[in-house]
Each structure stands twice: as structure tokens, then as C-alpha cells.
Scaffold this active site. Structure first.
Site, PDB file in Angstrom:
ATOM      1  N   LYS A 197       0.785  -1.129   0.097  1.00  0.00           N
ATOM      2  CA  LYS A 197       0.042   0.054   0.111  1.00  0.00           C
ATOM      3  C   LYS A 197       0.792   1.201   0.204  1.00  0.00           C
ATOM      4  O   LYS A 197       2.184   1.269   0.340  1.00  0.00           O
ATOM      5  CB  LYS A 197      -0.952   0.050   1.169  1.00  0.00           C
ATOM      6  CG  LYS A 197      -2.140  -1.159   1.044  1.00  0.00           C
ATOM      7  CD  LYS A 197      -2.878  -1.056   2.276  1.00  0.00           C
ATOM      8  CE  LYS A 197      -4.106  -2.034   2.350  1.00  0.00           C
ATOM      9  NZ  LYS A 197      -4.927  -1.810   3.539  1.00  0.00           N
ATOM     10  N   PHE A 203     -15.803   4.169   6.675  1.00  0.00           N
ATOM     11  CA  PHE A 203     -14.578   4.581   6.163  1.00  0.00           C
ATOM     12  C   PHE A 203     -14.215   4.272   4.905  1.00  0.00           C
ATOM     13  O   PHE A 203     -13.043   4.492   4.317  1.00  0.00           O
ATOM     14  CB  PHE A 203     -13.541   3.675   6.824  1.00  0.00           C
ATOM     15  CG  PHE A 203     -13.744   2.062   6.920  1.00  0.00           C
ATOM     16  CD1 PHE A 203     -13.129   1.418   5.948  1.00  0.00           C
ATOM     17  CD2 PHE A 203     -14.312   1.477   7.919  1.00  0.00           C
ATOM     18  CE1 PHE A 203     -13.449   0.031   5.599  1.00  0.00           C
ATOM     19  CE2 PHE A 203     -14.622   0.076   7.817  1.00  0.00           C
ATOM     20  CZ  PHE A 203     -14.106  -0.697   6.458  1.00  0.00           C
ATOM     21  N   THR A 213      -5.215  -6.855  11.030  1.00  0.00           N
ATOM     22  CA  THR A 213      -5.726  -5.613  10.096  1.00  0.00           C
ATOM     23  C   THR A 213      -5.101  -4.222  10.863  1.00  0.00           C
ATOM     24  O   THR A 213      -4.527  -3.326  10.204  1.00  0.00           O
ATOM     25  CB  THR A 213      -7.060  -5.541   9.765  1.00  0.00           C
ATOM     26  OG1 THR A 213      -7.293  -6.818   9.259  1.00  0.00           O
ATOM     27  CG2 THR A 213      -7.338  -4.502   8.898  1.00  0.00           C
ATOM     28  N   ARG A 264       2.509  -6.227   9.501  1.00  0.00           N
ATOM     29  CA  ARG A 264       2.015  -4.682  10.099  1.00  0.00           C
ATOM     30  C   ARG A 264       2.391  -4.615  11.501  1.00  0.00           C
ATOM     31  O   ARG A 264       2.418  -3.478  11.882  1.00  0.00           O
ATOM     32  CB  ARG A 264       0.340  -5.099  10.088  1.00  0.00           C
ATOM     33  CG  ARG A 264      -0.217  -5.187   8.797  1.00  0.00           C
ATOM     34  CD  ARG A 264      -1.613  -5.537   8.886  1.00  0.00           C
ATOM     35  NE  ARG A 264      -2.220  -5.574   7.477  1.00  0.00           N
ATOM     36  CZ  ARG A 264      -3.140  -6.298   7.117  1.00  0.00           C
ATOM     37  NH1 ARG A 264      -3.617  -7.331   7.983  1.00  0.00           N
ATOM     38  NH2 ARG A 264      -3.777  -6.153   5.699  1.00  0.00           N
ATOM     39  N   HIS A 279      -2.302  -5.192   1.776  1.00  0.00           N
ATOM     40  CA  HIS A 279      -3.524  -5.907   1.702  1.00  0.00           C
ATOM     41  C   HIS A 279      -3.251  -7.403   1.446  1.00  0.00           C
ATOM     42  O   HIS A 279      -2.362  -7.561   0.535  1.00  0.00           O
ATOM     43  CB  HIS A 279      -4.338  -5.313   0.473  1.00  0.00           C
ATOM     44  CG  HIS A 279      -5.549  -6.081   0.051  1.00  0.00           C
ATOM     45  ND1 HIS A 279      -6.810  -6.112   0.768  1.00  0.00           N
ATOM     46  CD2 HIS A 279      -5.592  -7.161  -0.726  1.00  0.00           C
ATOM     47  CE1 HIS A 279      -7.574  -6.981   0.272  1.00  0.00           C
ATOM     48  NE2 HIS A 279      -6.830  -7.658  -0.706  1.00  0.00           N
TER      49      HIS A 279
END
EC number: 2.7.4.6
Length: 157
Positions: free
Chosen positions: A12, A60, A94, A105, A121
């Protein structure tokens, strides 16, 4: 018996601008996953909305579309034993604050104001992987090739 699968990963915008592309790719390769397709693209709003269709009614959604279309991203298809599950575990939760250290992450995700910059993702099921791969790749953009062990020891050069 192991099941070879393919899954989609998007590196991302927050990872791209922070220079994390190589680190992320390296983690997947070191795990034994094979890259069968990869490219850098700038996702337009139409493609982003198709990709994140399941979030359309969530509050969102607009921010998510704005975020994923902000800079180029790297999209890739990884192949390997239970690739969907393996990649999801490597990605971590997430929300970066919930992601374990050692996950992508957990190590690189950020929370900036109300935004969650969660670096990648990863498809959440075999079915979503198939759908997502078809959004970003034509069949001729995905490649079959042997890994080193096959190349050197089983099939020869």
C-alpha cells in the site's frame, strides 16, 4: 497433502513512500512463497471501488479509496502451500496496534491520527484471492516457473 494456492498482495501507499517494498517482498520470498506476477500501478478510483466493494456501505469507505489511490502501489500474486493463510499470518492483524511483533503490520504499520496505515492488503480467502487476482492481472501476466530446487535438482538446467 499440501495445497498450492495463489493469493493477492498489495503493498500500500504508506509502505511505498516509506521505502518498504523490498523488505516486504523479501519476507515473502524467504518464507518460500513464489512471486508469479508483480507490477507497480496507480490504482484509479474505479478499480479501487471494485476491489473494496464489500466495504462500500461502511463509514471508512471514502477514506479507504482516497488512501489506496494516493500513490502507486505494488500488486503481486504469490503462490505456495496454503498461500492465503500463510500470507495472512505473515501480515498480522488488520489494525497495526493489534498486530504481533514479527508480522509485517506489527513491525511496519502505523496509526496516524484517525488513519490506519497497515502497509499491505492480503486476500482473506481462496475465493477473494481469485476475484482480486482477476481484477489486477490478466492470465498472461502470471507466470509458471520452477523454484531453484526444482531447477537444479529435479529438472536440470
Amino acid at each position: 497433502m499440501s495445497e498450492t494456492e495463489r493469493t493477492l498482495v498489495i503493498i500500500k501507499p504508506d509502505a511505498v513512500v516509506r521505502g518498504l517494498i523490498g523488505e516486504i517482498i523479501s519476507r515473502f520470498e524467504k518464507k518460500g512463497l513464489k512471486i508469479v506476477g508483480m507490477k507497480m500501478i496507480w490504482i484509479d478510483r474505479e478499480l479501487a471501488e471494485k476491489h473494496y466493494e464489500e466495504h462500500r456501505e461502511k463509514p471508512f469507505f471514502k477514506a479507504l479509496i482516497d488512501y489506496i489511490t494516493k500513490t502507486p502501489v505494488v500488486v503481486m500474486v504469490l503462490e505456495g502451500r496454503y498461500a492465503v493463510e500463510v500470507v495472512r499470518k505473515m501480515a498480522g492483524a488488520t489494525d497495526p496496534k493489534d498486530a504481533a511483533p514479527g508480522t509485517i503490520r506489527g513491525d511496519f504499520g502505523l496509526e496516524v491520527s484517525d488513519a490506519i496505515c497497515n502497509v499491505i492488503h492480503a486476500s482473506d480467502s481462496k475465493e477473494s484471492a481469485e476475484r482480486e487476482i482477476s481484477l489486477f492481472f490478466k492470465p498472461e501476466e502470471l507466470f509458471e516457473y520452477p523454484r531453484a530446487a526444482d531447477w537444479f535438482y529435479k529438472k536440470g538446467i
